[in-house]
Scaffold this active site. Sequence first.
Site, mmCIF file in Angstrom:
data_model
loop_
_atom_site.group_PDB
_atom_site.id
_atom_site.type_symbol
_atom_site.label_atom_id
_atom_site.label_comp_id
_atom_site.label_asym_id
_atom_site.label_seq_id
_atom_site.Cartn_x
_atom_site.Cartn_y
_atom_site.Cartn_z
ATOM 1 N N LYS A 112 0.828 -1.218 0.000
ATOM 2 C CA LYS A 112 0.000 0.000 0.000
ATOM 3 C C LYS A 112 0.858 1.262 0.000
ATOM 4 C CE LYS A 112 -3.530 -2.680 0.785
ATOM 5 N NZ LYS A 112 -4.838 -2.773 0.187
HETATM 6 C C1 LIG Z 1 -0.883 -7.866 2.331
HETATM 7 C C2 LIG Z 1 -2.011 -7.740 1.379
HETATM 8 N N1 LIG Z 1 -2.090 -8.574 0.337
HETATM 9 C C3 LIG Z 1 -3.093 -8.505 -0.541
HETATM 10 C C4 LIG Z 1 -4.109 -7.575 -0.401
HETATM 11 C C5 LIG Z 1 -5.199 -7.534 -1.432
HETATM 12 O O1 LIG Z 1 -5.030 -6.463 -2.306
HETATM 13 P P1 LIG Z 1 -6.274 -5.844 -3.068
HETATM 14 O O2 LIG Z 1 -7.249 -5.441 -2.012
HETATM 15 O O3 LIG Z 1 -5.743 -4.697 -3.823
HETATM 16 O O4 LIG Z 1 -6.811 -6.928 -3.914
HETATM 17 C C6 LIG Z 1 -4.081 -6.684 0.675
HETATM 18 C C7 LIG Z 1 -5.118 -5.661 0.909
HETATM 19 O O5 LIG Z 1 -5.569 -4.964 0.126
HETATM 20 C C8 LIG Z 1 -2.999 -6.741 1.562
HETATM 21 O O6 LIG Z 1 -2.894 -5.880 2.567
HETATM 22 N N1 LIG Z 2 -6.672 -5.313 2.334
HETATM 23 C C1 LIG Z 2 -6.979 -3.944 2.419
HETATM 24 C C2 LIG Z 2 -8.443 -3.657 2.344
HETATM 25 C C3 LIG Z 2 -8.672 -2.307 1.773
HETATM 26 O O1 LIG Z 2 -8.215 -2.311 0.469
HETATM 27 P P1 LIG Z 2 -7.965 -1.046 -0.420
HETATM 28 O O2 LIG Z 2 -6.861 -1.470 -1.313
HETATM 29 O O3 LIG Z 2 -9.227 -0.779 -1.103
HETATM 30 O O4 LIG Z 2 -7.569 0.114 0.429
HETATM 31 C C4 LIG Z 2 -6.295 -3.329 3.629
HETATM 32 O O5 LIG Z 2 -5.163 -3.646 3.822
HETATM 33 O O6 LIG Z 2 -6.842 -2.559 4.354
#
Ligand SMILES: Cc1ncc(COP(=O)(O)O)c(C=O)c1O
Ligand SMILES: N[C@@H](CCOP(=O)(O)O)C(=O)O
Length: 466
Positions: A112
Amino acid sequence: MQYQSTRGSAPSLGFEDVTLAGLASDGGLYLPTSWPSFSADDIRALGGLSYVETAVRVMTPFVAESLTEEELRELCTTAYSRFSHQAVVPLVQLDHQHWLLELFHGPTLAFKDVALQLLGQLFERFLSRRDDHLTIVGATSGDTGSAAIDAVAGREKIDIFMLHPDGRVSDVQRRQMTTVRAPNVYNIAIDGSFDDAQALVKRMFNDVDFSRRFNLSAVNSINWARLMAQVVYYFYAAVRLGAPERPVAFSVPTGNFGDVFAGYVAAKMGLPVAKLIVATNVNDILHRALSDGDYSQGQVVPTATPSMDIQVSSNFERLLFDAGGRNGQALADQMRGFEASKAMRLTNAQRDGAAALFSSARIDADSMTMAMRWAYDGSGQIIDPHSAIGLAAAREAGVDASIPVVTLATAHPAKFRDAVERATGTRPPLPARVGDLFAREESYVKLPGTFEAVTAYVAERATPRA
Ligand SMILES: Cc1ncc(COP(=O)(O)O)c(C=O)c1O
Ligand SMILES: N[C@@H](CCOP(=O)(O)O)C(=O)O
């Protein structure tokens, strides 16, 4: 570049307004009205560029009317200066076909940071141009929360209210959010799941009075700028593995469908992506949708991969819109149906549009553990459980042996030390930048997961518009 809503009735906006708005006023998500196109020569020219320069080239078409190339470069340089690896997102080889793209070298140790460090800079730049204040409301299953808080803590023109599901994030994840002491940061543990938190956030945006009064904005991947920043690392990795001459496949541990949708955007822009493997845990709505057209919300089951314990994937709407022929009115009806019944079938056009690029896999706890052991025993790599879900799916996918498969490593293993220790017998130490996490004092409130409780809390603390 103009942006349109997936639900067809919100006004088209430019990049600056889309970034500050987060969600479209008709409840839809913003997308560019057309995809920028990169030729083979454009892609070849990315060879050897630093991450920042790659980011500038890839994102310029999306931001051109709102930022000069020099401004974008300045923001990217600042955003990526806090990453602890010189490559920002290094590639690590596991065997003749499999690679990890380590996306967790940012300040909060998860992928993120790649987008949110930039989003923090974008907010600051755009707010400096107007006399305005933002109230960010966000939902997190663990990682978005800490990355967003890190990116905006202490900024004068922003307050951030972050909702997480009480007891359903790892201790490290929770502490990364709740130990940040800044006057503009509010952590809220709600009684419920991540889906409940996300639904509350969307309801706040859809409450037009509330949303206008507090000038709401989003840090979740409903905000287009989040996805845009994530497109960059698909280009960066693919070019290092032979693109444009050689196609590359990606396996992506998936929850809210943001990270993997960024791969779809890269493919739409011309990157030779052989396959996008959507890897879910047992909360498998996306696997069911992609393999069988069944997008129906089940009960969320808590797992060792809490960040993927999601049953309503926000960004799937973007795929349904784009792959299904960009009919906003029809999609608005389809989404309303889903919101009412918690279930829907994909249309044939949506299924066919997705099938061209995506495959999917549902990975259970045993397969996840085996993938962690395989990486550790075979190449000494300690990977986190989310990345292991991606790696297990990558190894099952049967991709032609001539095509490299890159698994996105989405979190540092230290964020999930208990699960890693159970699988590999090794407890990863906390990196120095968060070494004192367990000595810091936490601050957060617990609230019932009701709209009334959460909006009352926000309204008492947020800065209303003048
Ligand atoms: C460590 C981790 N892997 C995978 C994901 C999944 O990613 P996305 O929500 O973009 O599909 C998340 C949260 O979003 C995460 O924090
Ligand atoms: N897995 C995510 C959930 C929120 O996802 P986002 O990519 O829409 O912000 C988290 O880590 O909070």
